[in-house]
Design a protein around this motif. Structure first.
Motif, PDB file in Angstrom:
ATOM      1  N   ALA A   1      42.913  -6.535  63.079  1.00  9.25           N
ATOM      2  CA  ALA A   1      44.343  -6.294  62.896  1.00  9.25           C
ATOM      3  C   ALA A   1      44.675  -6.139  61.416  1.00  9.25           C
ATOM      4  O   ALA A   1      43.865  -6.461  60.544  1.00  9.25           O
ATOM      5  CB  ALA A   1      45.157  -7.441  63.492  1.00  9.25           C
ATOM      6  N   ARG A   2      45.868  -5.652  61.156  1.00 13.94           N
ATOM      7  CA  ARG A   2      46.359  -5.538  59.779  1.00 13.94           C
ATOM      8  C   ARG A   2      47.313  -6.695  59.504  1.00 13.94           C
ATOM      9  O   ARG A   2      48.217  -6.962  60.297  1.00 13.94           O
ATOM     10  CB  ARG A   2      47.080  -4.207  59.574  1.00 13.94           C
ATOM     11  CG  ARG A   2      47.597  -4.017  58.148  1.00 13.94           C
ATOM     12  CD  ARG A   2      48.238  -2.661  57.959  1.00 13.94           C
ATOM     13  NE  ARG A   2      47.256  -1.600  58.032  1.00 13.94           N
ATOM     14  CZ  ARG A   2      46.445  -1.267  57.023  1.00 13.94           C
ATOM     15  NH1 ARG A   2      46.478  -1.947  55.892  1.00 13.94           N
ATOM     16  NH2 ARG A   2      45.600  -0.281  57.150  1.00 13.94           N
ATOM     17  N   ASP A   3      47.077  -7.384  58.393  1.00  9.82           N
ATOM     18  CA  ASP A   3      47.900  -8.537  58.005  1.00  9.82           C
ATOM     19  C   ASP A   3      48.457  -8.268  56.619  1.00  9.82           C
ATOM     20  O   ASP A   3      48.028  -8.861  55.626  1.00  9.82           O
ATOM     21  CB  ASP A   3      47.046  -9.806  58.027  1.00  9.82           C
ATOM     22  CG  ASP A   3      47.869 -11.064  57.798  1.00  9.82           C
ATOM     23  OD1 ASP A   3      49.087 -11.031  58.047  1.00  9.82           O
ATOM     24  OD2 ASP A   3      47.284 -12.076  57.376  1.00  9.82           O
ATOM     25  N   ASP A   4      49.422  -7.361  56.558  1.00 11.47           N
ATOM     26  CA  ASP A   4      49.940  -6.887  55.270  1.00 11.47           C
ATOM     27  C   ASP A   4      50.566  -7.991  54.425  1.00 11.47           C
ATOM     28  O   ASP A   4      50.373  -8.033  53.208  1.00 11.47           O
ATOM     29  CB  ASP A   4      50.971  -5.771  55.496  1.00 11.47           C
ATOM     30  CG  ASP A   4      50.337  -4.518  56.062  1.00 11.47           C
ATOM     31  OD1 ASP A   4      49.186  -4.220  55.702  1.00 11.47           O
ATOM     32  OD2 ASP A   4      50.985  -3.833  56.877  1.00 11.47           O
ATOM     33  N   ASP A   5      51.344  -8.870  55.045  1.00 18.01           N
ATOM     34  CA  ASP A   5      52.079  -9.857  54.253  1.00 18.01           C
ATOM     35  C   ASP A   5      51.502 -11.266  54.376  1.00 18.01           C
ATOM     36  O   ASP A   5      52.092 -12.235  53.884  1.00 18.01           O
ATOM     37  CB  ASP A   5      53.558  -9.870  54.654  1.00 18.01           C
ATOM     38  CG  ASP A   5      53.756 -10.162  56.133  1.00 18.01           C
ATOM     39  OD1 ASP A   5      52.764 -10.465  56.819  1.00 18.01           O
ATOM     40  OD2 ASP A   5      54.914 -10.070  56.613  1.00 18.01           O
TER      41      ASP A   5
END
Length: 271
Positions: free
Chosen positions: A12-16
């Motif tokens: 997954a993407r965990d940008d913040d």
């Protein structure tokens, strides 16, 4: 003491950096807590993992466990639960059921080696969801005896039987022709909304999930903005045709579109 290995659910993407909140208190496989593994301190691409008993996922044990429907259902539910929790927050690439690694360090090496490919696929799937479309033929099954007395009482029992079977055969042939027409309509309707399609093997027996014979089992990748239009247009595909049913399910995380086959870890592998 039971040895543990790392079960991987999804990339997954965990940008913040807030994605861990979605996993707080969420039980994974074997009721174990789920956490994130990332390639580096600032890496945005992460993998959701949890510790599981090594003995359950060794090749011979796993082969036996996959035949145990209770064990399989428990693992599948936990797997799906974690993925859906992530998908509610961000774009995910679901991994195959029972994807395991020797430890978190091996997971970290995997995501580090494939980080660019994963980031690209996550970008492609952003703001898209998966929808399932199944088509069923509900034609009457052949029976040995007529359901009602023949219209012509002068027919012998043998001729009445043959007449009945002929009528059944024609009804089934008509239903399959109608199913082909519905499939064409579904494809045309989906083409106006979906950006990708995967054709899965049709389901049989208990897996079919409903009455009738499953003749089409497809997955479509649909932009969020088109989701309701897609559902409505595809559902209407069977209007006016009897003996055919269209089932639309979703939205789901993009299970069918997550990772190219050559990039997927092997189910049950312990790299």
């Amino acid at each position: 003491m039971t040895e543990v290995i790392s079960y991987a659910y999804a990339v997954a993407r965990d940008d913040d950096g807030s994605l861990a909140e979605a996993l707080t208190g969420l039980p994974g496989v074997a009721e174990a807590p789920v956490h994130l593994v990332r390639a580096g301190d600032r890496a945005e691409v992460v993998v959701a993992v949890s510790p599981v008993p090594e003995q359950d996922f060794q090749e011979a044990a796993l082969r036996a466990n996959l035949e145990d429907l209770d064990w399989l259902e428990s693992v599948a539910r936990a797997h799906h639960r974690v993925i859906e929790a992530l998908a509610a927050r961000t774009t995910v690439l679901p991994l195959r059921l029972a994807t395991v690694y020797l430890d978190d360090e091996r997971v970290r090496r995997m995501v580090d080696a494939r980080q660019e490919a994963f980031a690209g696929r996550l970008a492609d799937l952003a703001a898209h969801t998966e929808w399932g479309v199944k088509i069923y033929v509900e034609a009457p099954a052949p029976t040995d005896r007529p359901a009602a007395p023949p219209a012509d009482e002068g027919l012998s029992p043998g001729r009445a039987y043959l007449s009945h079977r002929k009528a059944q055969r024609h009804a089934r042939e008509d239903a399959y022709r109608d199913a082909e027409e519905v499939a064409r309509r579904v494809e045309a309707a989906a083409r106006g909304h979906a950006v990708d399609r995967v054709q899965h093997r049709v389901q049989q027996g208990e897996l079919a999930g409903g009455p009738g014979e499953n003749v089409v089992n497809d997955a479509y990748l649909v932009p969020l903005r088109d989701a309701e239009s897609f559902r409505a247009d595809v559902t209407r595909a069977a209007e006016g045709l009897s003996g055919v049913r269209v089932e639309v399910t979703g939205p789901w995380a993009p299970y069918s579109f997550a990772t190219p086959p050559e990039a997927e870890p092997q189910t049950g592998a312990v790299p």
